[in-house]
Design a protein around this motif. Structure first.
Motif, mmCIF file in Angstrom:
data_model
loop_
_atom_site.group_PDB
_atom_site.id
_atom_site.type_symbol
_atom_site.label_atom_id
_atom_site.label_comp_id
_atom_site.label_asym_id
_atom_site.label_seq_id
_atom_site.Cartn_x
_atom_site.Cartn_y
_atom_site.Cartn_z
ATOM 1 N N THR A 133 -11.646 19.575 5.751
ATOM 2 C CA THR A 133 -10.766 18.573 6.355
ATOM 3 C C THR A 133 -10.672 17.347 5.462
ATOM 4 O OG1 THR A 133 -11.380 19.343 8.558
ATOM 5 C CG2 THR A 133 -10.375 17.162 8.412
ATOM 6 N N ARG A 134 -11.784 16.946 4.901
ATOM 7 C CA ARG A 134 -11.791 15.788 3.991
ATOM 8 C C ARG A 134 -10.887 16.028 2.797
ATOM 9 N NH1 ARG A 134 -14.165 13.345 -0.419
ATOM 10 N NH2 ARG A 134 -14.908 11.201 -0.069
ATOM 11 N N ARG A 135 -11.005 17.198 2.186
ATOM 12 C CA ARG A 135 -10.157 17.508 1.027
ATOM 13 C C ARG A 135 -8.683 17.532 1.415
ATOM 14 N NH1 ARG A 135 -14.317 21.321 -0.084
ATOM 15 N NH2 ARG A 135 -13.024 23.055 0.616
ATOM 16 N N THR A 136 -8.394 18.043 2.604
ATOM 17 C CA THR A 136 -7.005 18.104 3.061
ATOM 18 C C THR A 136 -6.414 16.710 3.228
ATOM 19 O OG1 THR A 136 -7.410 20.197 4.209
ATOM 20 C CG2 THR A 136 -5.472 18.937 4.889
ATOM 21 N N LEU A 137 -7.186 15.799 3.821
ATOM 22 C CA LEU A 137 -6.686 14.449 4.055
ATOM 23 C C LEU A 137 -6.492 13.662 2.767
ATOM 24 C CD1 LEU A 137 -8.796 13.403 7.183
ATOM 25 C CD2 LEU A 137 -6.413 14.134 7.124
ATOM 26 N N ASN A 457 -6.463 9.459 10.645
ATOM 27 C CA ASN A 457 -5.904 10.460 9.732
ATOM 28 C C ASN A 457 -6.243 10.129 8.283
ATOM 29 O OD1 ASN A 457 -4.517 12.932 9.484
ATOM 30 N ND2 ASN A 457 -2.629 11.900 8.895
ATOM 31 N N SER A 458 -7.468 9.673 8.084
ATOM 32 C CA SER A 458 -7.953 9.290 6.762
ATOM 33 C C SER A 458 -9.449 9.543 6.729
ATOM 34 C CB SER A 458 -7.659 7.810 6.503
ATOM 35 O OG SER A 458 -8.309 6.998 7.472
ATOM 36 N N VAL A 459 -10.049 9.332 5.581
ATOM 37 C CA VAL A 459 -11.505 9.421 5.453
ATOM 38 C C VAL A 459 -12.005 7.994 5.284
ATOM 39 C CG1 VAL A 459 -13.425 10.462 4.209
ATOM 40 C CG2 VAL A 459 -11.244 11.679 4.347
ATOM 41 N N GLY A 460 -12.347 7.353 6.402
ATOM 42 C CA GLY A 460 -12.599 5.920 6.355
ATOM 43 C C GLY A 460 -11.308 5.208 5.977
ATOM 44 N N VAL A 461 -11.342 4.507 4.835
ATOM 45 C CA VAL A 461 -10.121 3.868 4.333
ATOM 46 C C VAL A 461 -9.534 4.645 3.163
ATOM 47 C CG1 VAL A 461 -10.785 1.577 5.123
ATOM 48 C CG2 VAL A 461 -11.478 2.322 2.833
ATOM 49 N N GLN A 462 -10.072 5.849 2.882
ATOM 50 C CA GLN A 462 -9.542 6.685 1.813
ATOM 51 C C GLN A 462 -8.419 7.575 2.348
ATOM 52 O OE1 GLN A 462 -12.731 8.540 -0.781
ATOM 53 N NE2 GLN A 462 -14.019 7.847 0.922
ATOM 54 N N THR A 463 -7.382 7.732 1.557
ATOM 55 C CA THR A 463 -6.267 8.566 1.983
ATOM 56 C C THR A 463 -5.467 8.998 0.766
ATOM 57 O OG1 THR A 463 -4.323 8.670 3.442
ATOM 58 C CG2 THR A 463 -4.711 6.601 2.297
ATOM 59 N N TYR A 464 -4.658 10.037 0.948
ATOM 60 C CA TYR A 464 -3.643 10.343 -0.070
ATOM 61 C C TYR A 464 -2.374 9.579 0.281
ATOM 62 C CZ TYR A 464 -0.444 12.654 -3.187
ATOM 63 O OH TYR A 464 0.500 12.877 -4.153
ATOM 64 N N SER A 465 -1.816 9.835 1.438
ATOM 65 C CA SER A 465 -0.637 9.063 1.848
ATOM 66 C C SER A 465 -0.471 9.005 3.362
ATOM 67 C CB SER A 465 0.633 9.678 1.245
ATOM 68 O OG SER A 465 0.948 10.907 1.893
ATOM 69 N N ARG A 466 -1.343 9.697 4.097
ATOM 70 C CA ARG A 466 -1.070 9.916 5.517
ATOM 71 C C ARG A 466 -1.873 9.017 6.453
ATOM 72 N NH1 ARG A 466 3.422 13.238 6.636
ATOM 73 N NH2 ARG A 466 3.806 14.362 4.696
ATOM 74 N N MET A 467 -2.684 8.122 5.932
ATOM 75 C CA MET A 467 -3.453 7.249 6.820
ATOM 76 C C MET A 467 -2.520 6.390 7.663
ATOM 77 S SD MET A 467 -6.496 4.489 5.999
ATOM 78 C CE MET A 467 -5.480 3.276 5.141
ATOM 79 N N CYS A 468 -2.877 6.221 8.929
ATOM 80 C CA CYS A 468 -2.105 5.352 9.802
ATOM 81 C C CYS A 468 -2.093 3.945 9.225
ATOM 82 C CB CYS A 468 -2.715 5.339 11.198
ATOM 83 S SG CYS A 468 -1.992 4.113 12.296
ATOM 84 N N PRO A 469 -0.916 3.394 8.918
ATOM 85 C CA PRO A 469 -0.877 2.045 8.324
ATOM 86 C C PRO A 469 -1.309 0.955 9.291
ATOM 87 C CG PRO A 469 1.339 2.805 8.842
ATOM 88 C CD PRO A 469 0.426 3.969 9.077
ATOM 89 N N GLY A 470 -1.404 1.295 10.586
ATOM 90 C CA GLY A 470 -1.806 0.309 11.578
ATOM 91 C C GLY A 470 -3.306 0.259 11.823
#
Length: 515
Positions: A133-137, A457-470
């Motif tokens: 899941t981490r790699r996917t996110l 939808n991120s790993v903490g504050v790490q993301t590719y592009s899909r982390m919730c901006p809010g």
């Protein structure tokens, strides 16, 4: 919508064919398995009739569908043979029906305990480990007309419903995953118009303080136990507070017009606006399509949208009307609904999922912990929010499309291959119950590190592009709410706290070493 359900075996649709108009087709489209009610032959007026007729037709087959849902062998075979007639007929129906249950993390957790770390459910391959899941996110994703476990009606997406570009961000692929760049551009527009520091500063302005004062008065005056009116009433309480706050902070909207807020509540209260997008319910809710455009017209006049630069390639040439329309579904599905669900969890408004063979965490447990927290320590309060969300995340799953053939090992079945275009379910809820990462995972323990929490939808504050901006906005807003209402609870109930040492002992056990 413009079209109704097709007859006969549904056609094979690629993600781009289903979601994007011709002039915006993505390069190297990914072949997606067919969707039920693929909408290709008749007019909007007969959608409800078609839905009813299809339901009547399927009724005699209901026992068979129930059997197929519980038969992982069939689902695995159908996923491996998507072009087979039986697959095209039954797998979409299994996806629709089981998807309603699989959105509950306890349901998927039970399947994991029965079938192992990897299994199939709701017409998708589920790989539940934290590491995968981490790699996917942290990687680009190809998306489709799917909201986690539930198939969607792509013809209802803004602005596809009026013949425009697809503005439903959750369905758009990253550019590096066969996307055309629209997801990257549209999300950049939202991030730069809504989440700049000037907007976030409004969380502490006089208007926000007044709203919080009103919320405290509502909490005191309204029933605020589990599933009571404080959490759902559209006229007062938590839901109306969140709608006003998010529109004030993110859009700079004048929220003093209560009639306008009442209009917004037609879209933000109840379940029907979300069901409008979901198979098969949305087939009978076509009127909500016009409501989205009414709400978008209101948004077009807000400061955050009126200042969008025009013809800007960074934003995929997104227009102000498109941004206003996109906001209707982003706010409805994520901004308001997601924040409301997380707020209900941390304010004791609902019990946690009933995980198999695990002691249940109840709303009373949450209240006991909240009442024991140091309300002056915002870091501890945010750990509490993230930890509660770990056990009951507002987003439990996301779905993406395999860009190439892949292989997965299943307990008792060995390694199995699946073709390009197979739907894969990313289970944030199960990943955050992985004992390899979260020891004693079913325990609500505020002392845990939340550096790799996946609530947003991120790993903490790490993301590719899909982390919730809010993410930052929601954590700050809910921290303020927990502080203010927490002080109110303690001021109103000092004797109750002193008279119930057993509750305090239980909270200390659940919290762990908070100090």
């Amino acid at each position: 919508m413009g079209q109704a359900c097709s007859r006969g075996s549904p056609p094979q649709l690629s993600e781009t064919e289903e979601l994007l108009p011709v002039q915006y087709r993505q390069p190297e489209p990914v072949k997606e398995q067919a969707s039920w009610f693929s909408c290709s032959c008749c007019s909007r007026r007969c959608c409800a009739m078609c839905c009813g007729c299809c339901s009547c037709f399927l009724l005699p087959f209901l026992p068979l569908l129930v059997m197929l849902i519980g038969n992982s062998s069939f689902q695995m075979w159908a996923l491996q043979n998507p072009d087979n007639l039986l697959s095209t007929i039954y797998l979409p129906q299994v996806s629709v029906i089981e998807g309603l249950f699989a959105c509950n993390p306890a349901y998927l957790d039970a399947l994991k305990k029965s079938n192992g770390e990897n299994f199939v459910s709701a017409g998708q391959v589920v790989i539940s480990s934290y590491d995968v899941t981490r790699r996917t996110l942290l990687a680009p994703q190809a998306r489709s007309s799917q909201l986690g476990t539930q198939p969607l009606i792509s013809a209802h997406f803004p602005d596809l419903d009026i013949g425009g570009r697809n503005l439903f961000l959750l369905s758009l692929s990253d550019k590096e995953a066969a996307g055309d760049g629209s997801h990257d551009g549209f999300k950049a527009a939202m991030r730069n118009q809504f989440f700049v520091q000037e907007n976030l500063d409004r969380l502490k302005d006089e208007t926000s303080k007044e709203l919080l004062t009103t919320l405290k008065a509502d909490y005191k005056a309204m029933p605020h136990g589990k599933m009571e009116s404080f959490f759902f009433d559209p006229k007062q309480g938590l839901l109306r507070y969140l709608v006003k706050m998010l529109h004030h902070v993110m859009l700079g909207m004048d929220i003093s017009d209560e009639a306008m807020i009442d209009k917004l509540m037609e879209w933000y209260a109840g379940d029907k606006p979300i069901a409008y997008y979901i198979q098969p319910f949305g087939q009978a809710l076509g009127s909500y399509g016009s409501l989205t455009h009414e709400i978008a017209k209101i948004y077009e006049d807000t400061p955050a949208i009126k200042t969008l630069p025009l013809n800007d390639e960074r934003y995929f040439n997104m227009t102000r009307a498109e941004l206003a329309t996109a906001v209707t579904q982003v706010f409805r599905i994520a901004g308001v609904t997601g924040t409301l669900q997380l707020a209900q969890t941390v304010l004791g408004g609902r019990d946690f999922p009933s995980y198999v063979n695990q002691p249940a965490t109840t709303a009373d447990d949450v209240l006991a912990i909240w009442d024991s927290l140091d309300l002056g320590d915002r870091g501890v309060i945010q750990s509490f929010i993230l930890e509660a969300g770990r056990l009951y995340p507002p987003v439990t799953t996301t779905s993406h499309i395999a860009l190439e053939e892949f292989e997965v090992e299943f307990k008792g079945r060995g390694k199995q291959k699946f073709p390009k275009g197979t739907k894969k379910l990313t289970t944030l809820g199960l990943a955050m119950l992985d004992p390899e990462k979260w020891p004693d995972p079913y325990k609500l323990d505020v002392s845990r590190s939340q550096d790799e929490n996946m609530n947003f939808n991120s790993v903490g504050v790490q993301t590719y592009s899909r982390m919730c901006p809010g993410r930052e906005l929601v954590l700050e807003l809910l921290t303020d709410v927990l502080q203010e209402i927490g002080q109110l609870r303690r001021a109103d109930q000092p004797s109750a706290q002193e008279a119930q040492p057993s509750t305090q002992d239980k909270s200390a056990e659940l919290v762990g070493a908070v100090d």
